[in-house]
Structures are given as C-alpha cells and as structure tokens.
Design a protein around this motif. Structure first.
Motif, PDB file in Angstrom:
ATOM      1  N   MET A  65       0.848  -1.195   0.000  1.00  0.00           N
ATOM      2  CA  MET A  65       0.000   0.000   0.000  1.00  0.00           C
ATOM      3  C   MET A  65       0.883   1.245   0.000  1.00  0.00           C
ATOM      4  SD  MET A  65      -3.227   0.954   0.112  1.00  0.00           S
ATOM      5  CE  MET A  65      -4.265   2.346   0.549  1.00  0.00           C
ATOM      6  N   THR A  66       0.622   2.148  -0.926  1.00  0.00           N
ATOM      7  CA  THR A  66       1.411   3.370  -0.997  1.00  0.00           C
ATOM      8  C   THR A  66       0.995   4.331   0.106  1.00  0.00           C
ATOM      9  OG1 THR A  66      -0.178   4.342  -2.525  1.00  0.00           O
ATOM     10  CG2 THR A  66       1.710   3.208  -3.484  1.00  0.00           C
ATOM     11  N   THR A  67       1.909   5.225   0.467  1.00  0.00           N
ATOM     12  CA  THR A  67       1.597   6.245   1.445  1.00  0.00           C
ATOM     13  C   THR A  67       0.869   7.402   0.751  1.00  0.00           C
ATOM     14  OG1 THR A  67       3.628   7.505   1.122  1.00  0.00           O
ATOM     15  CG2 THR A  67       3.698   5.672   2.714  1.00  0.00           C
ATOM     16  N   GLN A  68       0.264   8.259   1.552  1.00  0.00           N
ATOM     17  CA  GLN A  68      -0.427   9.415   0.995  1.00  0.00           C
ATOM     18  C   GLN A  68       0.549  10.333   0.270  1.00  0.00           C
ATOM     19  OE1 GLN A  68      -2.860  11.390   3.876  1.00  0.00           O
ATOM     20  NE2 GLN A  68      -3.844  12.735   2.409  1.00  0.00           N
ATOM     21  N   ALA A  69       1.726  10.514   0.834  1.00  0.00           N
ATOM     22  CA  ALA A  69       2.741  11.349   0.179  1.00  0.00           C
ATOM     23  C   ALA A  69       3.143  10.757  -1.166  1.00  0.00           C
ATOM     24  CB  ALA A  69       3.961  11.509   1.084  1.00  0.00           C
ATOM     25  N   GLN A  70       3.261   9.444  -1.242  1.00  0.00           N
ATOM     26  CA  GLN A  70       3.612   8.800  -2.508  1.00  0.00           C
ATOM     27  C   GLN A  70       2.509   8.968  -3.544  1.00  0.00           C
ATOM     28  OE1 GLN A  70       4.371   4.889  -0.848  1.00  0.00           O
ATOM     29  NE2 GLN A  70       6.593   5.108  -1.086  1.00  0.00           N
ATOM     30  N   ARG A  71       1.261   8.899  -3.096  1.00  0.00           N
ATOM     31  CA  ARG A  71       0.152   9.091  -4.035  1.00  0.00           C
ATOM     32  C   ARG A  71       0.135  10.531  -4.560  1.00  0.00           C
ATOM     33  NH1 ARG A  71      -2.323   6.024  -0.056  1.00  0.00           N
ATOM     34  NH2 ARG A  71      -3.652   7.714   0.723  1.00  0.00           N
ATOM     35  N   ALA A  72       0.483  11.480  -3.703  1.00  0.00           N
ATOM     36  CA  ALA A  72       0.574  12.877  -4.148  1.00  0.00           C
ATOM     37  C   ALA A  72       1.679  13.037  -5.189  1.00  0.00           C
ATOM     38  CB  ALA A  72       0.833  13.791  -2.951  1.00  0.00           C
ATOM     39  N   GLN A  73       2.799  12.393  -4.960  1.00  0.00           N
ATOM     40  CA  GLN A  73       3.900  12.450  -5.922  1.00  0.00           C
ATOM     41  C   GLN A  73       3.501  11.803  -7.243  1.00  0.00           C
ATOM     42  OE1 GLN A  73       6.824  10.493  -3.500  1.00  0.00           O
ATOM     43  NE2 GLN A  73       7.538  12.392  -2.548  1.00  0.00           N
ATOM     44  N   THR A  74       2.730  10.713  -7.159  1.00  0.00           N
ATOM     45  CA  THR A  74       2.245  10.060  -8.373  1.00  0.00           C
ATOM     46  C   THR A  74       1.359  10.997  -9.178  1.00  0.00           C
ATOM     47  OG1 THR A  74       2.350   7.839  -7.421  1.00  0.00           O
ATOM     48  CG2 THR A  74       0.828   8.151  -9.253  1.00  0.00           C
ATOM     49  N   LEU A  75       0.473  11.717  -8.494  1.00  0.00           N
ATOM     50  CA  LEU A  75      -0.414  12.641  -9.190  1.00  0.00           C
ATOM     51  C   LEU A  75       0.381  13.744  -9.881  1.00  0.00           C
ATOM     52  CD1 LEU A  75      -3.249  13.529  -9.935  1.00  0.00           C
ATOM     53  CD2 LEU A  75      -3.421  14.698  -7.726  1.00  0.00           C
ATOM     54  N   SER A  76       1.369  14.290  -9.205  1.00  0.00           N
ATOM     55  CA  SER A  76       2.208  15.324  -9.823  1.00  0.00           C
ATOM     56  C   SER A  76       2.949  14.773 -11.037  1.00  0.00           C
ATOM     57  CB  SER A  76       3.210  15.875  -8.806  1.00  0.00           C
ATOM     58  OG  SER A  76       2.563  16.694  -7.855  1.00  0.00           O
ATOM     59  N   GLY A  85      -7.918   2.818  -3.074  1.00  0.00           N
ATOM     60  CA  GLY A  85      -6.683   2.075  -2.840  1.00  0.00           C
ATOM     61  C   GLY A  85      -5.451   2.906  -3.125  1.00  0.00           C
ATOM     62  N   ASP A  86      -4.595   2.427  -4.008  1.00  0.00           N
ATOM     63  CA  ASP A  86      -3.349   3.118  -4.321  1.00  0.00           C
ATOM     64  C   ASP A  86      -3.517   4.240  -5.344  1.00  0.00           C
ATOM     65  OD1 ASP A  86      -1.822   1.641  -2.566  1.00  0.00           O
ATOM     66  OD2 ASP A  86      -1.225   0.150  -4.059  1.00  0.00           O
ATOM     67  N   LEU A  87      -4.698   4.386  -5.899  1.00  0.00           N
ATOM     68  CA  LEU A  87      -4.908   5.456  -6.872  1.00  0.00           C
ATOM     69  C   LEU A  87      -4.991   6.806  -6.159  1.00  0.00           C
ATOM     70  CD1 LEU A  87      -7.647   3.893  -9.179  1.00  0.00           C
ATOM     71  CD2 LEU A  87      -5.248   4.284  -9.758  1.00  0.00           C
ATOM     72  N   PRO A  88      -4.308   7.820  -6.668  1.00  0.00           N
ATOM     73  CA  PRO A  88      -4.437   9.152  -6.064  1.00  0.00           C
ATOM     74  C   PRO A  88      -5.822   9.722  -6.302  1.00  0.00           C
ATOM     75  CG  PRO A  88      -3.098   9.260  -8.057  1.00  0.00           C
ATOM     76  CD  PRO A  88      -3.359   7.807  -7.797  1.00  0.00           C
ATOM     77  N   ILE A 105      -2.879  26.890   0.783  1.00  0.00           N
ATOM     78  CA  ILE A 105      -3.050  25.483   0.430  1.00  0.00           C
ATOM     79  C   ILE A 105      -1.710  24.762   0.435  1.00  0.00           C
ATOM     80  CG2 ILE A 105      -3.648  23.950  -1.492  1.00  0.00           C
ATOM     81  CD1 ILE A 105      -5.865  26.048  -2.187  1.00  0.00           C
ATOM     82  N   VAL A 106      -0.720  25.388  -0.156  1.00  0.00           N
ATOM     83  CA  VAL A 106       0.616  24.780  -0.199  1.00  0.00           C
ATOM     84  C   VAL A 106       1.163  24.584   1.212  1.00  0.00           C
ATOM     85  CG1 VAL A 106       3.002  25.108  -0.963  1.00  0.00           C
ATOM     86  CG2 VAL A 106       1.108  25.648  -2.510  1.00  0.00           C
ATOM     87  N   ARG A 107       0.980  25.579   2.071  1.00  0.00           N
ATOM     88  CA  ARG A 107       1.439  25.461   3.456  1.00  0.00           C
ATOM     89  C   ARG A 107       0.709  24.328   4.180  1.00  0.00           C
ATOM     90  NH1 ARG A 107       1.147  31.157   3.386  1.00  0.00           N
ATOM     91  NH2 ARG A 107      -0.835  31.073   4.531  1.00  0.00           N
ATOM     92  N   ALA A 108      -0.576  24.169   3.890  1.00  0.00           N
ATOM     93  CA  ALA A 108      -1.341  23.097   4.523  1.00  0.00           C
ATOM     94  C   ALA A 108      -0.762  21.741   4.151  1.00  0.00           C
ATOM     95  CB  ALA A 108      -2.809  23.181   4.115  1.00  0.00           C
ATOM     96  N   GLY A 109      -0.426  21.572   2.882  1.00  0.00           N
ATOM     97  CA  GLY A 109       0.187  20.319   2.460  1.00  0.00           C
ATOM     98  C   GLY A 109       1.521  20.083   3.132  1.00  0.00           C
ATOM     99  N   GLU A 110       2.331  21.132   3.199  1.00  0.00           N
ATOM    100  CA  GLU A 110       3.649  21.007   3.835  1.00  0.00           C
ATOM    101  C   GLU A 110       3.510  20.650   5.308  1.00  0.00           C
ATOM    102  OE1 GLU A 110       5.288  24.807   2.970  1.00  0.00           O
ATOM    103  OE2 GLU A 110       6.040  24.224   0.975  1.00  0.00           O
ATOM    104  N   SER A 111       2.567  21.263   5.990  1.00  0.00           N
ATOM    105  CA  SER A 111       2.394  21.007   7.423  1.00  0.00           C
ATOM    106  C   SER A 111       1.897  19.590   7.689  1.00  0.00           C
ATOM    107  CB  SER A 111       1.424  22.022   8.045  1.00  0.00           C
ATOM    108  OG  SER A 111       0.099  21.818   7.565  1.00  0.00           O
ATOM    109  N   GLU A 112       1.192  19.014   6.709  1.00  0.00           N
ATOM    110  CA  GLU A 112       0.671  17.650   6.864  1.00  0.00           C
ATOM    111  C   GLU A 112       1.602  16.607   6.247  1.00  0.00           C
ATOM    112  OE1 GLU A 112      -2.098  16.935   8.647  1.00  0.00           O
ATOM    113  OE2 GLU A 112      -2.162  19.080   9.110  1.00  0.00           O
ATOM    114  N   GLY A 113       2.721  17.056   5.696  1.00  0.00           N
ATOM    115  CA  GLY A 113       3.683  16.120   5.116  1.00  0.00           C
ATOM    116  C   GLY A 113       3.254  15.527   3.787  1.00  0.00           C
ATOM    117  N   VAL A 114       2.388  16.241   3.058  1.00  0.00           N
ATOM    118  CA  VAL A 114       1.879  15.763   1.774  1.00  0.00           C
ATOM    119  C   VAL A 114       2.194  16.804   0.698  1.00  0.00           C
ATOM    120  CG1 VAL A 114      -0.180  15.129   0.461  1.00  0.00           C
ATOM    121  CG2 VAL A 114       0.024  14.432   2.851  1.00  0.00           C
TER     122      VAL A 114
END
Length: 259
Positions: A1-12, A80-83, A129-138
């Motif tokens: 199972m991928t992490t949330q951060a990995q799914r975000a990277q996949t979307l980018s 699942g693993d889809l972003p 929004i960007v700060r929110a992602g950074e603060s949550e590690g995503v």
C-alpha cells in the motif's frame, strides 16, 4: 500500500508526463468503483457539482463541507493506491483549512477556484493550500482553477487569455502544480494558454464543443477532466431507460452488474 505522500507524488508525475492525464469525474462510491475497475484509470477526481446534486444541493458551496469530505473520504477508501483529487470549490471560506481537512480524509490534490477574486487574494489562497500540504507532510498537487473564461462576461477573449496567463503564472509561482482553465477552449486559445503558462501546466475540461483529449495533448495540455458531465450522462441513461420501461420496455441486454 502506498503512502499518501507517494500518491501525491504520483499525481504530480501524471501531470508532468507527456501523455495527458484523463480523469473521469465521480461523485459517490459506486460511481468511483465503476471507474476504478477500468485498467486505464490512473487517478480519481471528484466532481463538486455532482456531489452537491447527489445530496440535493445546488452547486457553489451550498452543501456543508462535512458532507463533501465524508463522501470524498469514502471514495478515497475504495480507491486504494490510486491518487484522489477533489473538487473543493473556492475553499469554503478558508482554503488552507479546507485542504488540511481534505488531506485528513486521504486526498492528495484538489481543484480550488479563484472566482476572479483580486489576484493578491487568490495567490494568498494558493499559498495557504501549499502550506497546509507542507504542514501535513503531503506534497499536495493543487490544480489551481482560474475562472478567467467562465466568469468573463462579455469581455474580449484576448483579455480572458491575458488574465488566465497572469493568474496561472502567479499560482504556479505560489506552488500550484497545474492551472485549471475551464471553458470551451479551441486550439488557438489553448495554444496561447500553454505558451503563456507552460507546457504540461494547463488543465482543461472536456465539454460538448471542446477538443478531444488527444487534441489537447498534442497542444501540451497536462490534464483533462469532465466535471458534472459524467453524472449527466449517467442520469440521462437512467431517465431514458425509465421512459422505456414506462412504455412497456425491458432492461437492455448487456446491462452490467456494476453495483
């Protein structure tokens, strides 16, 4: 199972890829499952208008945010693993906090629209929004929407193009991943937007009268989504079969058990 951060990277990465990212918008768990089952599906996008309609609300932040996040969270669970990227309208009064809460239910990207508010205010929302992602590690993949065309009124198209480019560049500088410019965009307008905002940095919507995904891809567009139109297609099919059944028809052969 991928992490949330990995799914975000996949979307980018999907946004940046040479192939246009095609996302077929969903609005509840069963519509999400139907799309997830297709091998071509690389990411899931929710449609805010469609979720609001599902609960009986008109579009435009009339639905309580709690209902939106509950449904989006349910979609994330089956993805699942889809972003999953969510439509969060204009941020429900506090774009940064809304995105933080969306991250809390598993979202890794979102559309947030500017409604043509003053540019400084819109940039501040992107930064929040960007700060929110950074603060949550995503590394949140923001599809920053500008309404330069859909709220253009009767101004000349050249002004809308210039406005979209100015806003788009500012949103990218503030940390957005891509810039969403909804509207029926022809090849010439799309070409100017891509030249002004950047290759694989423009996101569009597929509407009747617009170009095909392949045509947008050839022009350097990063992503195409379909907003509320997918739900409209489903509801059209429902109403048509209901009309047939009232006329003593039968359920069509080949109907698939997707629920």
């Amino acid at each position: 199972m991928t992490t949330q951060a990995q799914r975000a990277q996949t979307l980018s990465a999907l946004h940046a890829a040479p192939e246009i990212l095609r996302v077929v918008n969903v609005w509840d768990v069963v519509s999400a499952k139907a799309v997830i089952a297709l091998p071509e599906t690389k990411a899931i996008a929710t449609a805010g208008h469609s979720i609001a309609a599902t609960f009986g609300y008109p579009d435009g932040e009339n639905i309580p945010l709690e209902l939106v996040l509950d449904m989006v969270g349910r979609i994330v669970e089956v993805a699942g693993d889809l972003p999953v990227t969510a439509d969060l309208d204009a941020g429900f009064g506090d774009a940064g906090e809304t995105v933080r809460r969306a991250i809390g239910v598993g979202v890794v990207g979102a559309n947030v629209e500017d409604r043509l508010k003053p540019l400084a205010d819109s940039v501040a929302a992107v930064e929040a929004i960007v700060r929110a992602g950074e603060s949550e590690g995503v590394p949140f993949a923001l599809n920053a929407r500008t309404d330069a065309f859909v709220r253009a009124g009767d101004r000349p198209v050249e002004q809308s193009i210039a406005d979209a480019i100015e806003r788009g560049r500012a949103y990218l500088d503030a940390g957005a991943d891509v810039v969403f410019v909804p509207g029926v965009l022809n090849a010439d307008v799309t070409r100017q937007l891509v030249e002004g905002i950047g290759q694989r940095k423009v996101s569009v919507i597929g509407l009747p009268g617009a170009l095909s995904a392949a045509e947008y891809e050839a022009l350097g567009v990063a992503r195409i989504s379909y907003g509320p139109t997918t739900q409209r297609v489903a509801l059209t099919a429902l109403q048509d079969v209901a009309k047939s059944l009232y006329a003593d028809g039968v359920i069509p052969e080949g109907t698939r058990a997707l629920n």
